[in-house]
Design a protein around this motif. Structure first.
Motif, PDB file in Angstrom:
ATOM      1  N   VAL A  91       0.835  -1.208   0.000  1.00 59.99           N
ATOM      2  CA  VAL A  91       0.000   0.000   0.000  1.00 59.99           C
ATOM      3  C   VAL A  91       0.866   1.253   0.000  1.00 59.99           C
ATOM      4  N   ILE A  92       1.840   1.317   0.897  1.00 61.99           N
ATOM      5  CA  ILE A  92       2.639   2.539   1.007  1.00 61.99           C
ATOM      6  C   ILE A  92       3.601   2.671  -0.174  1.00 61.99           C
ATOM      7  N   LEU A  93       4.121   1.569  -0.694  1.00 58.64           N
ATOM      8  CA  LEU A  93       4.961   1.668  -1.890  1.00 58.64           C
ATOM      9  C   LEU A  93       4.132   2.149  -3.078  1.00 58.64           C
ATOM     10  N   HIS A  94       2.899   1.690  -3.180  1.00 66.78           N
ATOM     11  CA  HIS A  94       2.003   2.161  -4.237  1.00 66.78           C
ATOM     12  C   HIS A  94       1.797   3.667  -4.121  1.00 66.78           C
ATOM     13  N   ILE A  95       1.575   4.150  -2.896  1.00 66.82           N
ATOM     14  CA  ILE A  95       1.343   5.583  -2.670  1.00 66.82           C
ATOM     15  C   ILE A  95       2.586   6.398  -3.019  1.00 66.82           C
ATOM     16  N   ILE A  96       3.744   5.940  -2.568  1.00 66.65           N
ATOM     17  CA  ILE A  96       4.985   6.667  -2.865  1.00 66.65           C
ATOM     18  C   ILE A  96       5.248   6.668  -4.370  1.00 66.65           C
ATOM     19  N   ASP A 140      -0.260  -4.112  12.302  1.00 67.39           N
ATOM     20  CA  ASP A 140       1.097  -4.190  11.747  1.00 67.39           C
ATOM     21  C   ASP A 140       1.148  -3.567  10.357  1.00 67.39           C
ATOM     22  N   ASP A 141       0.097  -3.745   9.549  1.00 67.83           N
ATOM     23  CA  ASP A 141       0.017  -3.065   8.253  1.00 67.83           C
ATOM     24  C   ASP A 141       0.062  -1.554   8.436  1.00 67.83           C
ATOM     25  N   ARG A 142      -0.683  -1.057   9.398  1.00 61.67           N
ATOM     26  CA  ARG A 142      -0.789   0.391   9.617  1.00 61.67           C
ATOM     27  C   ARG A 142       0.535   0.971  10.111  1.00 61.67           C
ATOM     28  N   PHE A 143       1.218   0.230  10.998  1.00 56.45           N
ATOM     29  CA  PHE A 143       2.539   0.686  11.448  1.00 56.45           C
ATOM     30  C   PHE A 143       3.489   0.811  10.253  1.00 56.45           C
ATOM     31  N   THR A 144       3.423  -0.143   9.339  1.00 52.96           N
ATOM     32  CA  THR A 144       4.272  -0.114   8.149  1.00 52.96           C
ATOM     33  C   THR A 144       3.974   1.110   7.286  1.00 52.96           C
ATOM     34  N   ILE A 145       2.700   1.380   7.067  1.00 51.00           N
ATOM     35  CA  ILE A 145       2.304   2.513   6.223  1.00 51.00           C
ATOM     36  C   ILE A 145       2.730   3.831   6.861  1.00 51.00           C
ATOM     37  N   ALA A 146       2.444   4.007   8.152  1.00 50.61           N
ATOM     38  CA  ALA A 146       2.822   5.243   8.842  1.00 50.61           C
ATOM     39  C   ALA A 146       4.339   5.394   8.882  1.00 50.61           C
ATOM     40  N   ASN A 147       5.039   4.289   9.077  1.00 50.45           N
ATOM     41  CA  ASN A 147       6.498   4.296   9.144  1.00 50.45           C
ATOM     42  C   ASN A 147       7.125   4.906   7.902  1.00 50.45           C
ATOM     43  N   MET A 148       6.553   4.603   6.725  1.00 45.30           N
ATOM     44  CA  MET A 148       7.156   5.050   5.475  1.00 45.30           C
ATOM     45  C   MET A 148       6.543   6.332   4.936  1.00 45.30           C
ATOM     46  N   ALA A 149       5.729   7.022   5.738  1.00 39.97           N
ATOM     47  CA  ALA A 149       5.214   8.331   5.313  1.00 39.97           C
ATOM     48  C   ALA A 149       6.367   9.282   5.000  1.00 39.97           C
ATOM     49  N   ILE A 150       7.436   9.180   5.760  1.00 37.03           N
ATOM     50  CA  ILE A 150       8.597  10.043   5.556  1.00 37.03           C
ATOM     51  C   ILE A 150       9.222   9.818   4.185  1.00 37.03           C
ATOM     52  N   GLU A 151       9.044   8.620   3.618  1.00 38.71           N
ATOM     53  CA  GLU A 151       9.635   8.339   2.314  1.00 38.71           C
ATOM     54  C   GLU A 151       8.907   9.063   1.179  1.00 38.71           C
ATOM     55  N   ALA A 152       7.763   9.666   1.489  1.00 39.52           N
ATOM     56  CA  ALA A 152       7.092  10.555   0.535  1.00 39.52           C
ATOM     57  C   ALA A 152       7.344  12.009   0.913  1.00 39.52           C
ATOM     58  N   GLY A 153       8.250  12.231   1.869  1.00 35.40           N
ATOM     59  CA  GLY A 153       8.569  13.581   2.315  1.00 35.40           C
ATOM     60  C   GLY A 153       7.651  14.103   3.400  1.00 35.40           C
ATOM     61  N   ALA A 154       6.714  13.271   3.868  1.00 39.17           N
ATOM     62  CA  ALA A 154       5.688  13.750   4.802  1.00 39.17           C
ATOM     63  C   ALA A 154       6.253  14.057   6.184  1.00 39.17           C
ATOM     64  N   LYS A 155       5.605  14.992   6.855  1.00 42.03           N
ATOM     65  CA  LYS A 155       5.936  15.285   8.253  1.00 42.03           C
ATOM     66  C   LYS A 155       5.467  14.147   9.146  1.00 42.03           C
ATOM     67  N   ASN A 156       4.311  13.584   8.809  1.00 40.85           N
ATOM     68  CA  ASN A 156       3.770  12.469   9.580  1.00 40.85           C
ATOM     69  C   ASN A 156       2.721  11.750   8.758  1.00 40.85           C
ATOM     70  N   GLY A 157       2.372  10.560   9.200  1.00 45.91           N
ATOM     71  CA  GLY A 157       1.237   9.829   8.669  1.00 45.91           C
ATOM     72  C   GLY A 157       0.347   9.488   9.845  1.00 45.91           C
ATOM     73  N   ILE A 158      -0.969   9.454   9.640  1.00 45.44           N
ATOM     74  CA  ILE A 158      -1.861   9.236  10.782  1.00 45.44           C
ATOM     75  C   ILE A 158      -3.128   8.504  10.368  1.00 45.44           C
ATOM     76  N   GLU A 172      10.295   5.671  -4.753  1.00 45.73           N
ATOM     77  CA  GLU A 172       9.248   6.005  -5.718  1.00 45.73           C
ATOM     78  C   GLU A 172       9.366   5.219  -7.025  1.00 45.73           C
ATOM     79  N   ASN A 173      10.471   4.521  -7.206  1.00 39.78           N
ATOM     80  CA  ASN A 173      10.718   3.802  -8.457  1.00 39.78           C
ATOM     81  C   ASN A 173      10.042   2.432  -8.405  1.00 39.78           C
ATOM     82  N   THR A 174       8.711   2.446  -8.426  1.00 42.69           N
ATOM     83  CA  THR A 174       7.956   1.230  -8.147  1.00 42.69           C
ATOM     84  C   THR A 174       7.493   0.494  -9.406  1.00 42.69           C
ATOM     85  N   HIS A 175       7.414  -0.833  -9.255  1.00 46.55           N
ATOM     86  CA  HIS A 175       6.906  -1.719 -10.302  1.00 46.55           C
ATOM     87  C   HIS A 175       6.084  -2.810  -9.620  1.00 46.55           C
ATOM     88  N   THR A 176       5.014  -3.241 -10.253  1.00 48.11           N
ATOM     89  CA  THR A 176       4.252  -4.360  -9.694  1.00 48.11           C
ATOM     90  C   THR A 176       4.884  -5.669 -10.135  1.00 48.11           C
TER      91      THR A 176
END
Length: 419
Positions: free
Chosen positions: A178-183, A209-227, A279-283
């Motif tokens: 989910v978070i890699l898709h978003i980034i 655990d999914d949510r912790f993963t998504i919030a954890n990588m919010a910074i990888e999109a430059g975000a201040k936080n994820g919530i 951000e260099n994502t592929h399925t």
């Protein structure tokens, strides 16, 4: 004008009726975090301030985890500095070898982070705790020092991007996908100094655990936080792990968002970030044969029990490819113990993997999995920058535990469907 979830938390901690994006505020802190790399710098800054003691010994967490157990003399000296500071100031929440873990998995497990908190940490992935409905963000070591001394920090109130999640992900699709898709959608600077706020009925289909993963990588999109909103799953997690009171905040109906996206989780596929940016994502269906030398399953992003269960399900009855190095790192001692009692560690070892004590280790090119020139690694960690895990010509492919485990078996980037 209405406020977002993040803005409401910041307003409350700044003792203001309302705040708006771009406003500078000083907010009270519920927790200040540091590790073995960043804390020594903060401690030296506190010494320059000539501050006596810390603002609250119960609201500081010091977790040596990056080069622990110590890999060399320098890392041992860093840990000694943190250890002596913790003793001198009677820091309640100091966790070292034997009771340690990777900080962003350990603190929620210990019940130190709950909904409505404002948390700063001298580590960029402090944004993890947004999974519980807290405002948490990474800061520099100087800000950590000021936070330990005063219990306060300055913030510029972030604007927000809203992601409405619907549907249910398919079997092998997890929070990492989910978070890699978003980034991949918005880029590594697509949310620069903004809050990623997640809503929608699809959240109920994501584990904590999914949510912790998504919030954890919010910074990888430059975000201040994820919530995330505080739903029944979040409340149940806090009831199990914490005795601290928490407060639920919800965004106003007329809250302002810079952008709004809707993502149907049922349409997502296993997603891999190619070198050298998240951000260099592929399925998985877009990938041809890419041979790999090493697989790492662990980190503050994907070293939790759900991650290990998924990896074990893939590896059960199978063996890693000849010459493959498969390194599995439970994120905390408790996760290690739970995985042992469930028989997951036996599955890993029988499959030809190795299991490490909790450590950040290979994620930042520290130890326990450094890459040589030209080597490729499929990793469940959060960054794949040039030289992040070793030699500058090595390559890191970020993926979910399911893809990482399958790749360990085939020796090339693969999804479990290929087995």
């Amino acid at each position: 004008m209405g406020m977002t979830m993040t803005q409401k938390i910041l307003a409350a901690h700044a003792h203001l009726e309302s705040v708006e994006a771009g406003q500078l505020i000083e907010a009270d802190l519920d927790l200040v975090l540091g590790n073995d790399i960043t804390s020594p710098v903060a401690i030296k800054e506190m010494e320059k301030m000539k501050v006596e003691g810390v603002f609250d010994k119960d609201k500081i967490a010091l977790v040596p985890d990056h080069f622990v157990p110590n890999k060399d003399i320098k890392s041992a000296e860093h840990c000694k500095c943190v250890r002596e500071f913790a003793r001198k100031n009677d820091i309640t929440n100091y966790f070292e070898v034997g009771e340690m873990g990777i900080e962003h998995a350990l603190l929620p497990e210990k019940g130190l982070t709950v909904a409505g908190d404002v948390i700063i940490g001298a580590d960029s992935h402090t944004c993890t705790y947004g999974a519980l409905g807290a405002f948490s963000t990474g800061v520099g070591s100087t800000d950590m020092a000021a936070g330990m001394a005063t219990g306060k920090a300055w913030f510029k109130v972030p604007s927000a991007i809203k992601f409405t999640l619907t549907g249910k992900p398919s079997k092998w699709v997890s929070g990492k996908d989910v978070i890699l898709h978003i980034i991949g959608m918005i880029g590594v600077d697509g949310a620069l100094y903004k809050s990623l706020e997640f809503v929608g009925d699809g959240i109920a289909n994501l584990s904590m655990d999914d949510r912790f993963t998504i919030a954890n990588m919010a910074i990888e999109a430059g975000a201040k936080n994820g919530i995330f909103p505080v739903d029944e799953a979040a409340k149940a997690y806090m009831a199990e792990h914490s005795t601290r009171p928490y407060k639920v905040y919800e965004a106003d109906a007329d809250a302002q968002y810079d952008e709004v996206y809707t993502i149907d989780l049922s349409t997502l596929k296993s997603t891999i970030a190619f070198p050298h940016l998240p951000e260099n994502t592929h399925t998985i269906d877009e990938i041809d044969d890419i041979a790999v030398d090493q697989v790492v399953i662990g980190s503050c992003t994907n070293g939790r029990l759900d991650d290990l269960r998924i990896a074990a399900e893939v590896l059960k009855g199978r063996h890693v490819a000849k010459g493959m190095r498969c390194i599995i790192i439970p994120a905390t001692q408790k996760i290690y113990m739970d995985a042992m009692e469930e028989g997951l560690l036996k599955t890993f070892i029988e499959a030809g993997a190795v299991v490490s004590t909790p450590t950040c280790g290979p994620c930042l090119g520290g130890y326990m999995g450094i890459l040589a020139e030209g080597e490729r690694c499929v990793s469940t960690t959060n960054r794949n920058f040039v030289g992040r895990m070793g030699h500058i010509s090595s390559e890191i492919y970020l993926a979910s535990p399911a893809v990482a485990a399958a790749s360990a078996v085939t020796g090339k980037i693969s999804g479990p469907e290929a087995l």
